[in-house]
Design a protein around this motif. Sequence first.
Motif, PDB file in Angstrom:
ATOM      1  N   PHE A 150       0.815  -1.223   0.000  1.00 17.88           N
ATOM      2  CA  PHE A 150       0.000   0.000   0.000  1.00 17.88           C
ATOM      3  C   PHE A 150       0.847   1.271   0.000  1.00 17.88           C
ATOM      4  CE2 PHE A 150      -3.734  -2.549   1.426  1.00 17.88           C
ATOM      5  CZ  PHE A 150      -4.655  -2.058   0.498  1.00 17.88           C
TER       6      PHE A 150
ATOM      7  N   PHE B 180      -1.982  -9.698  -7.291  1.00 12.91           N
ATOM      8  CA  PHE B 180      -1.683  -8.266  -7.235  1.00 12.91           C
ATOM      9  C   PHE B 180      -0.255  -8.006  -7.699  1.00 12.91           C
ATOM     10  CE2 PHE B 180       0.158  -4.598  -5.175  1.00 12.91           C
ATOM     11  CZ  PHE B 180      -0.768  -3.606  -5.429  1.00 12.91           C
TER      12      PHE B 180
ATOM     13  N   TYR C 289      -1.771   4.889  -8.850  1.00 18.89           N
ATOM     14  CA  TYR C 289      -1.695   4.984  -7.386  1.00 18.89           C
ATOM     15  C   TYR C 289      -2.051   6.400  -6.926  1.00 18.89           C
ATOM     16  CZ  TYR C 289       0.177   4.723  -2.645  1.00 18.89           C
ATOM     17  OH  TYR C 289       0.314   4.752  -1.279  1.00 18.89           O
TER      18      TYR C 289
ATOM     19  N   THR D  95      -5.658   7.214  -7.380  1.00 14.98           N
ATOM     20  CA  THR D  95      -6.489   6.439  -6.453  1.00 14.98           C
ATOM     21  C   THR D  95      -6.391   6.947  -5.029  1.00 14.98           C
ATOM     22  OG1 THR D  95      -6.259   4.463  -7.821  1.00 14.98           O
ATOM     23  CG2 THR D  95      -6.923   4.130  -5.530  1.00 14.98           C
TER      24      THR D  95
ATOM     25  N   ARG E  77     -12.490   0.070   0.639  1.00 11.98           N
ATOM     26  CA  ARG E  77     -12.635  -1.129  -0.190  1.00 11.98           C
ATOM     27  C   ARG E  77     -13.730  -0.930  -1.231  1.00 11.98           C
ATOM     28  NH1 ARG E  77     -15.850  -4.372  -1.874  1.00 11.98           N
ATOM     29  NH2 ARG E  77     -17.461  -3.625  -0.471  1.00 11.98           N
TER      30      ARG E  77
ATOM     31  N   LEU F 147     -12.540   1.404  -3.955  1.00  8.95           N
ATOM     32  CA  LEU F 147     -11.554   0.733  -4.808  1.00  8.95           C
ATOM     33  C   LEU F 147     -12.239  -0.261  -5.742  1.00  8.95           C
ATOM     34  CD1 LEU F 147      -8.729   0.107  -2.184  1.00  8.95           C
ATOM     35  CD2 LEU F 147      -8.740   1.823  -4.014  1.00  8.95           C
TER      36      LEU F 147
ATOM     37  N   SER G 241      -9.993  -1.042  -9.072  1.00 12.98           N
ATOM     38  CA  SER G 241      -8.584  -0.928  -8.714  1.00 12.98           C
ATOM     39  C   SER G 241      -8.040  -2.290  -8.281  1.00 12.98           C
ATOM     40  CB  SER G 241      -8.422   0.059  -7.553  1.00 12.98           C
ATOM     41  OG  SER G 241      -7.117   0.008  -7.033  1.00 12.98           O
TER      42      SER G 241
ATOM     43  N   TYR H  44      -6.028  -2.660  -6.061  1.00  8.48           N
ATOM     44  CA  TYR H  44      -5.889  -2.562  -4.612  1.00  8.48           C
ATOM     45  C   TYR H  44      -7.137  -3.036  -3.879  1.00  8.48           C
ATOM     46  CZ  TYR H  44      -1.517  -0.016  -5.195  1.00  8.48           C
ATOM     47  OH  TYR H  44      -0.224   0.324  -5.509  1.00  8.48           O
TER      48      TYR H  44
ATOM     49  N   LEU I  61      -6.627  -6.363  -2.240  1.00  8.10           N
ATOM     50  CA  LEU I  61      -5.802  -6.269  -1.039  1.00  8.10           C
ATOM     51  C   LEU I  61      -6.641  -5.825   0.156  1.00  8.10           C
ATOM     52  CD1 LEU I  61      -2.487  -4.624  -2.305  1.00  8.10           C
ATOM     53  CD2 LEU I  61      -3.090  -7.059  -2.171  1.00  8.10           C
TER      54      LEU I  61
END
Length: 188
Positions: free
Chosen positions: A17, A50, A66, A69, A148, A151, A156, A158, A161
Amino acid sequence: MDIETNQTACGILSYLFQYPDRAWRDQLPLCREEAEALPDADAGRILIAFLQAAEETDDMQWQDSYVRTFDFGKASNLYLTYEQHGEERDRGPALLELKRRYAAEGFELAGSELPDYLPLMLEFASAAPWDSSGALLAARTKELESIRRKLAEAASPYAALMELLLRMVPAMPSDEAQESILSAREGG
């Protein structure tokens, strides 16, 4: 997942992250080794997928994604007290409470990151006793779920994750969650 696996996964997530500069990319093979060694095959699969996406994407494109986001997306930024408090003054007591909790476990903050920065919280979770670090994450479940969701809406990489992280975060009894929130609001 068992506590050791949770803590190892939190360490990997903490790294993933962070801002994806050249040094970040150079460490991806080590992250892959750690992910492959996880006893929880599903967690390993999520992390490896990922990592593969990151490795197959151009450096500049991954960095741009990134920043868009997490740096421009106020709702998906990685400072967990931001959604509730923004830049308001009452964010200060929540940050001080986090610092106090870190210090109580002997976790010393290095660098200039605020204590609510998700990679920092995950680093703490990877090293501190799981009962306290897991509870710290559990107290921020609402914020983690909000990130979450944002995302996932943005498709995304991410998001997976964050879903993995939410699976690891222990459920917090509602009375304890309420007490933790009140304590943070009142400054301790």
